[in-house]
Design an enzyme around this catalytic site. Structure first.
Site, mmCIF file in Angstrom:
data_model
loop_
_atom_site.group_PDB
_atom_site.id
_atom_site.type_symbol
_atom_site.label_atom_id
_atom_site.label_comp_id
_atom_site.label_asym_id
_atom_site.label_seq_id
_atom_site.Cartn_x
_atom_site.Cartn_y
_atom_site.Cartn_z
ATOM 1 N N ARG A 90 0.835 -1.199 0.000
ATOM 2 C CA ARG A 90 0.000 0.000 0.000
ATOM 3 C C ARG A 90 0.873 1.253 0.000
ATOM 4 O O ARG A 90 1.969 1.246 0.547
ATOM 5 C CB ARG A 90 -0.894 0.028 1.246
ATOM 6 C CG ARG A 90 -2.029 -0.969 1.183
ATOM 7 C CD ARG A 90 -2.823 -0.956 2.454
ATOM 8 N NE ARG A 90 -3.299 0.377 2.807
ATOM 9 C CZ ARG A 90 -4.347 0.992 2.257
ATOM 10 N NH1 ARG A 90 -5.047 0.386 1.310
ATOM 11 N NH2 ARG A 90 -4.701 2.193 2.641
ATOM 12 N N HIS A 108 13.239 -2.795 -2.832
ATOM 13 C CA HIS A 108 12.578 -2.786 -4.139
ATOM 14 C C HIS A 108 13.340 -3.725 -5.079
ATOM 15 O O HIS A 108 14.567 -3.677 -5.136
ATOM 16 C CB HIS A 108 12.557 -1.363 -4.711
ATOM 17 C CG HIS A 108 11.820 -1.288 -6.015
ATOM 18 N ND1 HIS A 108 10.444 -1.312 -6.084
ATOM 19 C CD2 HIS A 108 12.264 -1.225 -7.287
ATOM 20 C CE1 HIS A 108 10.075 -1.264 -7.350
ATOM 21 N NE2 HIS A 108 11.157 -1.200 -8.102
ATOM 22 N N GLU A 173 17.924 -9.728 -2.402
ATOM 23 C CA GLU A 173 17.141 -8.939 -1.440
ATOM 24 C C GLU A 173 17.405 -9.420 -0.019
ATOM 25 O O GLU A 173 17.613 -8.625 0.904
ATOM 26 C CB GLU A 173 15.644 -9.060 -1.736
ATOM 27 C CG GLU A 173 15.215 -8.440 -3.048
ATOM 28 C CD GLU A 173 13.705 -8.534 -3.245
ATOM 29 O OE1 GLU A 173 12.954 -8.365 -2.270
ATOM 30 O OE2 GLU A 173 13.261 -8.777 -4.383
HETATM 31 C C1 GRF Z 1 9.906 -8.373 -2.704
HETATM 32 O O1 GRF Z 1 10.252 -8.675 -4.022
HETATM 33 C C2 GRF Z 1 10.192 -6.939 -2.380
HETATM 34 O O2 GRF Z 1 11.295 -6.436 -3.061
HETATM 35 C C3 GRF Z 1 8.941 -6.235 -2.875
HETATM 36 O O3 GRF Z 1 7.891 -7.118 -2.539
HETATM 37 C C4 GRF Z 1 8.392 -8.448 -2.478
HETATM 38 C C5 GRF Z 1 8.048 -8.969 -1.128
HETATM 39 O O4 GRF Z 1 8.382 -10.323 -0.968
HETATM 40 N N1 GRF Z 1 8.819 -4.924 -2.284
HETATM 41 P P1 GRF Z 1 8.339 -10.989 0.464
HETATM 42 O O5 GRF Z 1 6.926 -10.791 1.003
HETATM 43 O O6 GRF Z 1 9.360 -10.323 1.319
HETATM 44 O O7 GRF Z 1 8.638 -12.444 0.235
#
Ligand code: GRF
Length: 203
Positions: A90, A108, A173
């Site tokens: 959101r 991101h 990430e």
């Molecule tokens: C990830 O790809 C993050 O970069 C994006 O939303 C996704 C979330 O994945 N903002 P998770 O819920 O952490 O597995």
């Protein structure tokens, strides 16, 4: 110990990476509350399995500012120092962003400023870039636009579809989000214009 609140909407694999880092002493802070706007978000289960309070707050039928005021109240009750957005789907109101100015991080799945917004991995594949990656940045009033703390690149292969690329980026990430949180909480960063500069250790 700095206190961290995490906002999620879904599976919470980045939340898990933060929890794992905390457990092994690599986070530089303690996750004290996880809030989801989706009741069935698996991230809430992950939180509760770790004995972190997992709070569901339904946004439906509420004005954005009113909903965000509820979030502000919960985060203040838990006296958080930092908020990590981890797949929170959101937009945040100005009220929320101002309440925690300089204290909200987001991850991101692209090398910002390329491919902001939804479906960043698909955007990257469709654009034909050869390199994409992940970005941890401070959240300001513009979408996916605040100062960048850490980025890391991954190759985009000719055989990739959005899902394959998303998988490769997700691994990155999970590595850079805990590192960025630790770096930001350590107080070693300062902001110059748009740049986040890391002070060298004074050894
Ligand atoms: C990830 O790809 C993050 O970069 C994006 O939303 C996704 C979330 O994945 N903002 P998770 O819920 O952490 O597995």
């Amino acid at each position: 110990m700095k206190r961290i609140g995490v906002l999620i909407s879904g599976r919470g694999s980045n939340l898990q990476a933060l929890i794992d880092a905390q457990r092994s002493g690599r986070l530089g802070g303690e996750i004290v509350v996880v809030i989801s706007n989706v009741e069935t978000a698996f991230g809430l289960t992950r939180a509760r399995l770790t004995s972190i309070p997992g709070v569901f707050r339904d946004h439906r039928g509420k004005k954005r500012e009113d909903y965000d005021s509820e979030l502000i109240a919960i985060l203040n009750e838990h006296a958080v120092d930092l908020i990590c957005l981890a797949g929170y789907m959101r937009l945040l109101s100005s009220r929320f962003i101002q309440a925690f100015a300089g204290r909200i991080l987001n991850i991101h799945p692209a090398l910002l400023p390329a491919f902001p917004g939804l479906d960043a991995q698909r955007q990257a594949v469709e654009h034909g870039v050869k390199v994409s990656g992940a970005t941890v940045h401070l959240v300001d009033e513009n979408l996916d636009a605040g100062p960048i703390i850490l980025q890391e690149a991954v190759p985009v292969l000719d055989t990739d579809d959005a899902e394959a690329l998303a998988h490769r980026i997700l691994d990155i990430e999970h590595q850079i989000y805990p590192r960025a949180v630790e770096l930001w909480l350590s107080g070693r960063c300062r902001i110059e214009g748009r740049r986040v500069i890391v002070e060298k250790d004074q050894a």
